[in-house]
Scaffold this active site. Structure first.
Site, short mmCIF file in Angstrom:
data_model
loop_
_atom_site.label_atom_id
_atom_site.label_comp_id
_atom_site.label_asym_id
_atom_site.label_seq_id
_atom_site.Cartn_x
_atom_site.Cartn_y
_atom_site.Cartn_z
CD GLU A 15 -8.03 -3.69 -0.43
OE1 GLU A 15 -7.02 -3.78 -1.15
OE2 GLU A 15 -8.45 -4.72 0.29
CG HIS B 198 -7.79 -0.57 2.08
ND1 HIS B 198 -8.23 -1.27 3.31
CD2 HIS B 198 -6.75 -1.21 1.65
CE1 HIS B 198 -7.74 -2.27 3.48
NE2 HIS B 198 -6.81 -2.40 2.48
CG HIS C 95 -2.16 -1.08 1.18
ND1 HIS C 95 -2.44 -1.56 0.04
CD2 HIS C 95 -2.62 -1.66 2.14
CE1 HIS C 95 -3.46 -2.69 0.10
NE2 HIS C 95 -3.32 -2.76 1.59
#
Ligand code: BGC
Length: 387
Positions: free
Chosen positions: A352, A209, A135
């Site tokens: 996602e 997210h 991420h």
């Protein structure tokens, strides 16, 4: 608002919208949401629609901090996990509600080679020998304060978040200008538009997210939610949660959600992939309409989730080729949410929309490289309802 429509369901909604009495909307309200540890002020924008849906998003991480939607009896609940204060988001958040980037999901070994040059990223995930960059690294897009602009259209309120990620930030090449726009309209559609440009070639993979619990945040686990994922294949992972490169059929196994199936129905099945993920934590290869490009549209169905007790459902459409379904396996009851309830294992799920994990190291996957002079565009729509 302009929509490219592919699903008959959305088309029906759109026709209804077009004939409904038009409704002019004011720009959403912005209020202070505290200051970061460095003293940077953060604001919260509240988007509302005429069906009683209320979405609140802050400039820190472009994070959605709450999303209230009615159940089948018209009773509102906040259906996303999150915190009450900015300090809690800064202290420790498993990316609750945030935009993750510059590269959402994992990059193997925290490195990739682009145009002959190796780039080194923070290895912020995985145990010894299993490290990856997750991420966007140590301070990804979820941990920075974005600029924001309130927007309005007929029947919709919006907020556009912008962030300039400097050349070399978190090890990535190029000055990347990222814009993420949230729209909430009167047909209960939350639309997320992504737009990026860069002055050097760089990998990009932004995603939203949010952790959903359609019963309401803090209201137990999500195992009874019924999920449909229109995907015939997924990208199996190794012990480091990195795709092996194979596109494996889901047919007949516990990752087959082509028919609506409770998330909990097979989560304990004897299955190597479920064992590696500690549950579902996998990227699915979305089925895309054959002539989508020719027809001028880009969106295809990505997922539908229905919660039987409240009747709430969520339908996701996207222009992205994949979707990570994460069943909240790393939640462990140590984090306390907005209403004061703790978040135990699997008390929220994430869907996602994205390009596949580790694409910069996997030439056979759809490319995530944004080149200078090009504009990267992507859209995901979350549609809410109850029946
Ligand atoms: C990943 C999980 C990870 C989680 C962090 C998800 O997007 O798929 O593996 O643990 O983010 O909260």
């Amino acid at each position: 608002m302009k929509l490219k429509i592919h699903s008959p369901y959305l088309a029906a909604v759109f026709c209804f919208a077009a004939t409904a009495v038009s409704f002019s909307t004011e720009t959403p309200e912005a209020k202070p949401f505290g200051k970061t540890k460095e003293g940077v002020p953060v604001e919260v924008f509240t988007l509302v629609n005429k069906q009683g849906v209320r979405l609140r998003a802050i400039t820190y991480g472009a994070t959605v901090v709450s999303l209230e939607t009615p159940d089948r009896n018209g009773k509102n609940a906040d259906i996303v996990l999150g915190y009450k204060t900015l300090g809690q988001y800064e202290k420790s958040s498993p990316y609750f509600g945030a935009i993750v980037g510059r590269y959402g999901n994992r990059i193997a070994g925290g490195k990739f080679t682009l145009e002959g040059k190796e780039y080194k990223l923070a290895e912020n995930n995985g145990g010894p020998g299993l490290k990856s960059s997750l991420h966007g690294g140590l301070r990804g897009f979820d941990k920075v304060v974005w600029r924001a602009e309130a927007l309005a259209q007929e029947g919709a309120q919006g907020v556009r978040f912008s962030y300039l990620s400097k050349d070399g930030e978190e090890g990535y090449p190029g000055n990347l200008e990222a814009k993420v726009t949230y729209w909430l309209d009167d047909q209960n559609e939350w639309r997320v538009d992504y737009e990026m440009t860069s002055d050097k070639a760089t990998p990009v993979n932004l995603t939203q997210h949010s952790y959903f619990n359609l019963k309401g945040e803090g209201k137990g686990d999500i195992l009874g939610h019924e999920l449909t994922l229109p995907a015939s294949k997924f990208t199996p992972v190794n012990a480091a949660m990195i795709p092996t490169g194979e596109l494996r059929p889901v047919a007949g196994g516990p990752l087959d959600f082509n028919k609506p199936t409770a998330i909990g129905a097979r989560i304990q099945a004897e299955d190597e992939q479920l064992r590696l993920g500690g549950g579902y934590d996998h990227n699915f290869v979305l089925r895309r309409p054959l002539f989508a490009g020719l027809l001028g549209g880009r969106m295809h169905p990505a997922a539908t989730v229905r919660e039987p007790l409240t009747g709430r459902f969520l339908t996701i459409l996207t222009s992205e080729p994949g979707i990570q379904f994460y069943s909240g396996n790393f939640l462990d009851g140590t984090l306390t949410g907005k209403a004061g309830a703790s978040y135990p294992k699997r008390s929220g799920f994430c869907l996602e929309t994205q390009h596949y994990p580790d694409s910069p190291n996997q030439p056979a996957f759809p490319s995530t490289i944004l080149k200078p002079g090009k504009v990267w565009k992507s859209t995901t729509v979350f549609l809410f309802g109850a029946k």
